[in-house]
Every structure is written in structure tokens, then in C-alpha cells.
Design a protein around this motif. Structure first.
Motif, PDB file in Angstrom:
ATOM      1  N   LEU A   1     -10.525   2.382   4.769  1.00  0.00           N
ATOM      2  CA  LEU A   1     -11.634   2.338   3.821  1.00  0.00           C
ATOM      3  C   LEU A   1     -11.576   3.560   2.906  1.00  0.00           C
ATOM      4  O   LEU A   1     -11.361   4.682   3.370  1.00  0.00           O
ATOM      5  CB  LEU A   1     -12.968   2.315   4.575  1.00  0.00           C
ATOM      6  CG  LEU A   1     -13.199   1.108   5.492  1.00  0.00           C
ATOM      7  CD1 LEU A   1     -14.516   1.263   6.246  1.00  0.00           C
ATOM      8  CD2 LEU A   1     -13.177  -0.188   4.705  1.00  0.00           C
ATOM      9  N   TYR A   2     -11.769   3.318   1.624  1.00  0.00           N
ATOM     10  CA  TYR A   2     -11.741   4.430   0.675  1.00  0.00           C
ATOM     11  C   TYR A   2     -12.630   4.115  -0.515  1.00  0.00           C
ATOM     12  O   TYR A   2     -12.943   2.945  -0.805  1.00  0.00           O
ATOM     13  CB  TYR A   2     -10.309   4.722   0.205  1.00  0.00           C
ATOM     14  CG  TYR A   2      -9.636   3.569  -0.522  1.00  0.00           C
ATOM     15  CD1 TYR A   2      -9.689   3.475  -1.916  1.00  0.00           C
ATOM     16  CD2 TYR A   2      -8.945   2.580   0.175  1.00  0.00           C
ATOM     17  CE1 TYR A   2      -9.071   2.425  -2.579  1.00  0.00           C
ATOM     18  CE2 TYR A   2      -8.325   1.529  -0.484  1.00  0.00           C
ATOM     19  CZ  TYR A   2      -8.394   1.457  -1.863  1.00  0.00           C
ATOM     20  OH  TYR A   2      -7.787   0.423  -2.529  1.00  0.00           O
TER      21      TYR A   2
ATOM     22  N   ASP B   1      -1.013   3.727   4.552  1.00  0.00           N
ATOM     23  CA  ASP B   1      -1.462   2.696   5.484  1.00  0.00           C
ATOM     24  C   ASP B   1      -1.157   3.159   6.905  1.00  0.00           C
ATOM     25  O   ASP B   1       0.005   3.271   7.297  1.00  0.00           O
ATOM     26  CB  ASP B   1      -0.759   1.365   5.203  1.00  0.00           C
ATOM     27  CG  ASP B   1      -1.400   0.193   5.927  1.00  0.00           C
ATOM     28  OD1 ASP B   1      -1.856   0.380   7.067  1.00  0.00           O
ATOM     29  OD2 ASP B   1      -1.423  -0.916   5.359  1.00  0.00           O
TER      30      ASP B   1
ATOM     31  N   MET C   1     -12.447   1.028  -3.266  1.00  0.00           N
ATOM     32  CA  MET C   1     -11.727  -0.085  -2.642  1.00  0.00           C
ATOM     33  C   MET C   1     -12.207  -1.429  -3.187  1.00  0.00           C
ATOM     34  O   MET C   1     -11.401  -2.349  -3.398  1.00  0.00           O
ATOM     35  CB  MET C   1     -11.925  -0.012  -1.132  1.00  0.00           C
ATOM     36  CG  MET C   1     -11.188  -1.078  -0.349  1.00  0.00           C
ATOM     37  SD  MET C   1     -11.440  -0.822   1.437  1.00  0.00           S
ATOM     38  CE  MET C   1     -10.543  -2.233   2.076  1.00  0.00           C
TER      39      MET C   1
ATOM     40  N   ALA D   1       0.816  -1.208   0.000  1.00  0.00           N
ATOM     41  CA  ALA D   1       0.000   0.000   0.000  1.00  0.00           C
ATOM     42  C   ALA D   1       0.853   1.263   0.000  1.00  0.00           C
ATOM     43  O   ALA D   1       1.923   1.315   0.610  1.00  0.00           O
ATOM     44  CB  ALA D   1      -0.921   0.001   1.219  1.00  0.00           C
TER      45      ALA D   1
ATOM     46  N   ASP E   1     -10.471  -2.306  -6.375  1.00  0.00           N
ATOM     47  CA  ASP E   1      -9.070  -2.655  -6.151  1.00  0.00           C
ATOM     48  C   ASP E   1      -8.935  -4.066  -5.564  1.00  0.00           C
ATOM     49  O   ASP E   1      -8.011  -4.802  -5.902  1.00  0.00           O
ATOM     50  CB  ASP E   1      -8.414  -1.632  -5.223  1.00  0.00           C
ATOM     51  CG  ASP E   1      -8.223  -0.281  -5.894  1.00  0.00           C
ATOM     52  OD1 ASP E   1      -8.126  -0.245  -7.131  1.00  0.00           O
ATOM     53  OD2 ASP E   1      -8.183   0.741  -5.176  1.00  0.00           O
TER      54      ASP E   1
END
Length: 330
Positions: A305-306, A275, A309, A272, A312
Motif C-alpha cells: 500500500l502506498y 514488490d 495507489m 512493479a 495508479d
């Protein structure tokens, strides 16, 4: 520039670009690093794991999921789940096997690790000692901030070493329960976060595995991690280190990036860029140090959380399927 709005007291991107992250090295290994881990691996392989399959708990996504128990080092009896193909014809062998490590929250169910990456596969999803209902052991904290410090005064007592051995013994238990997997070169490992760091420590010494997939792996580059604030288990280690700086010498033997320099199996790392729990510099240090064929999937964020997500995660699942298909279908 931080890519996401957040309310952390620090920057979970740590000011790094992707180019910066791809240049982060692993710390050098102690002279006896390989010998230390090879000795522990030999002890784990000598364990009679005596696995037992429990009743069927659920059937979904092409697998039947059973409770499983097995013995690990020190005579500790651990539990987890065993996934077996639901639609394999009588007499048809299982084609692939997986050991699947969990995060530092433990594991309460198989969760999104089922379905498995490839059809006609079996998998063991162990709960390592101290974590999860099926991994509880008297005297070992069951929360990450306490667990990560358990036995840390010595490399011989640090719980992380025994957790690595729990994965080796899980592989032994799987091969005993599904004997057609032994010696086939069709065993893979998946691990995320805590399970990713344990995998990096475990896999250099275990030739039973043919391919490895690590997602946002922890324990990478401890000297650097000790300088980086976070909200994960690393913060507990940072606090302990301030009072006990001598722990640095113990951590040298449990550095996932250092171990990755000995890992020659093909490895796919999903690391990531942002993070708050596992600092990205440590994640990328694991990938950068890998000694064998390696693939990198840089994901926008981990432990966060985005928007977008879900897409991805789907892309990671597709990459994982293609990766294991390439290396386990040979």
C-alpha cells in the motif's frame, strides 16, 4: 535507492533501476518444454467440463454474477463465478469473453475484477484447485506456502501444472456456456500475481485467446528468484530448494518467463518496481521474454500500500480497457 519506507529485512526493489529490470532475460527452455505443455493442453481440451450455472448472486456494473461449477483434469470439480451482461437484448450475442485468474490468496468473491474491461462481455472467474472456498480439493493445501510446494518433486505431479489446466478448462466451460464466443477471436485473459504467472504458462499453447493482460506476474526466472528473499510463495520455494536442490530441474518447466518466450499473442504487462511478495526482476523477465507484441506499464509497487495507489490502479484499468478494445474489437 528504495522508493518507499518499509520495515522489511530486505530491499523490495532489489537495487534495480527500470533500465536494469528491462534487461533481465528468461532462462533457456528445456528441450522438451513445448512438448510437455502441449501434451498437457491436449489433455485439458479433451476434458468434458460439464459446466453448471448456479443461481444469481448479485447484479452490478452491467453484469449478472452467478455461481458456476465445472470439471477440470483428473475429474476435479471446481467452482467460481460467471459474469453475464445484464443489459444485452434478447438474441443479441455476447461480444467478448474473459477468463480471469486470481492471486495466491484465492478468491472469495468477484471483487474488483468486475466490472469487466469491455461492455457486452462475459467472464468466468475460476478458483483453481486448492485455493478459495470454491477451489478446495482434499489433500491440496489451501495456503500459498504449502500449495506452492504440493507435488513439487516431479514435473508430472506439481500442482502448478494442474492449476494451469484449470484455466484451460475454465475457458472451455465459458465457451460451452456462451457458445457465441467459440471461434470468434474475442477471448481475453487477465491474471494478477499468481494468476499472472499461471497465465504466462497457459497462454502460449491456447490459440483461443486473442490478447493477454498480466499484472505483477509471479514464477518468472526461477533461477534468479531462488536468490531473492521475499514474503510471498517464492520464499517457501527458496526454503524447500535449500533442502532439495534437485527441485531446480522441476522448476525449469514452470518458469513463467521461459514460457513467455513462446507467447505470441499481444500482451500487456503491469510490472512493479518495488514488490516484497513477487520480486520485480522476475516480473520484468516475463515481459522481456514475450515473443509477440507487448506493452509494459511500470507501476511503482505491487503487494504494497502506498500513497497515490488509487490513481495508479485507475490508470491500469484505463490501459487495460484500451488494450482489450484494440485487440478484441477487431
Amino acid at each position: 535507492m528504495t522508493p518507499f519506507a518499509h520495515d522489511f529485512a530486505f530491499d523490495p526493489a532489489y537495487g534495480h533501476t527500470l533500465d536494469d529490470l528491462r534487461a533481465i532475460p528468461a532462462p533457456p527452455a528445456p528441450d522438451d518444454f513445448a512438448a510437455f505443455w502441449q501434451e498437457r493442453y491436449a489433455a485439458a481440451r479433451a476434458v468434458a467440463t460439464e459446466p453448471e450455472i448456479g443461481p444469481l448472486e448479485e447484479e452490478r456494473d452491467g453484469v449478472r454474477v452467478h455461481r458456476v461449477t465445472y470439471t477440470s483434469v483428473g475429474g476435479v470439480r471446481l467452482g467460481g463465478w460467471l459474469a453475464l451482461p445484464a443489459d444485452t437484448a434478447p438474441g443479441e450475442p455476447v461480444r467478448h469473453g474473459f477468463v480471469i485468474g486470481h492471486g495466491y490468496g484465492g478468491r472469495a468473491e468477484p471483487g474488483p475484477d468486475v466490472p469487466l474491461p469491455l461492455p457486452a462481455s462475459a467472464a468466468i472467474l475460476p478458483c483453481v484447485r486448492g485455493l478459495g472456498e470454491r477451489g478446495r480439493v482434499a489433500g491440496i493445501p489451501d495456503q500459498a506456502d504449502g500449495h506452492v510446494l504440493h507435488g513439487i518433486a516431479s514435473r508430472d505431479t506439481y500442482v502448478i501444472g494442474d492449476c494451469v489446466a484449470d484455466l484451460w478448462c475454465a475457458a472451455s466451460a465459458l465457451q460451452e456456456l456462451v457458445p457465441e464466443l467459440a471461434g470468434t477471436g474475442r477471448l481475453g485473459y487477465l491474471g494478477e500475481s499468481f494468476g499472472g504467472g499461471l497465465g504466462a504458462l497457459a497462454l502460449p499453447w491456447d490459440e483461443r485467446f486473442a490478447a493477454v493482460q498480466l499484472t505483477v506476474p509471479t514464477f518468472g526466472n526461477h533461477p534468479l528468484r531462488l536468490t531473492l528473499p521475499c514474503v510471498g510463495s517464492g520464499e517457501s520455494v527458496r526454503g524447500h530448494h535449500r533442502e532439495h536442490p534437485e527441485v531446480t530441474e522441476v522448476l525449469r518447466y514452470f518458469d513463467a518467463a521461459t514460457a513467455a518466450a513462446f507467447l505470441e499473442r499481444p500482451t500487456l504487462v503491469a510490472a512493479a518496481l518495488f514488490d516484497p511478495a513477487v520480486p520485480p526482476p522476475g516480473q520484468f523477465a516475463v515481459h522481456n521474454a514475450l515473443a509477440g507484441e507487448r506493452e509494459l506499464l511500470a507501476v511503482p509497487a505491487g503487494h504494497f500500500l502506498y500513497e497515490g495507489m488509487g490513481q495508479d490502479i485507475a490508470e491500469l484499468e484505463k490501459a487495460r480497457q484500451e488494450f482489450f478494445g484494440r485487440w478484441l474489437e477487431r
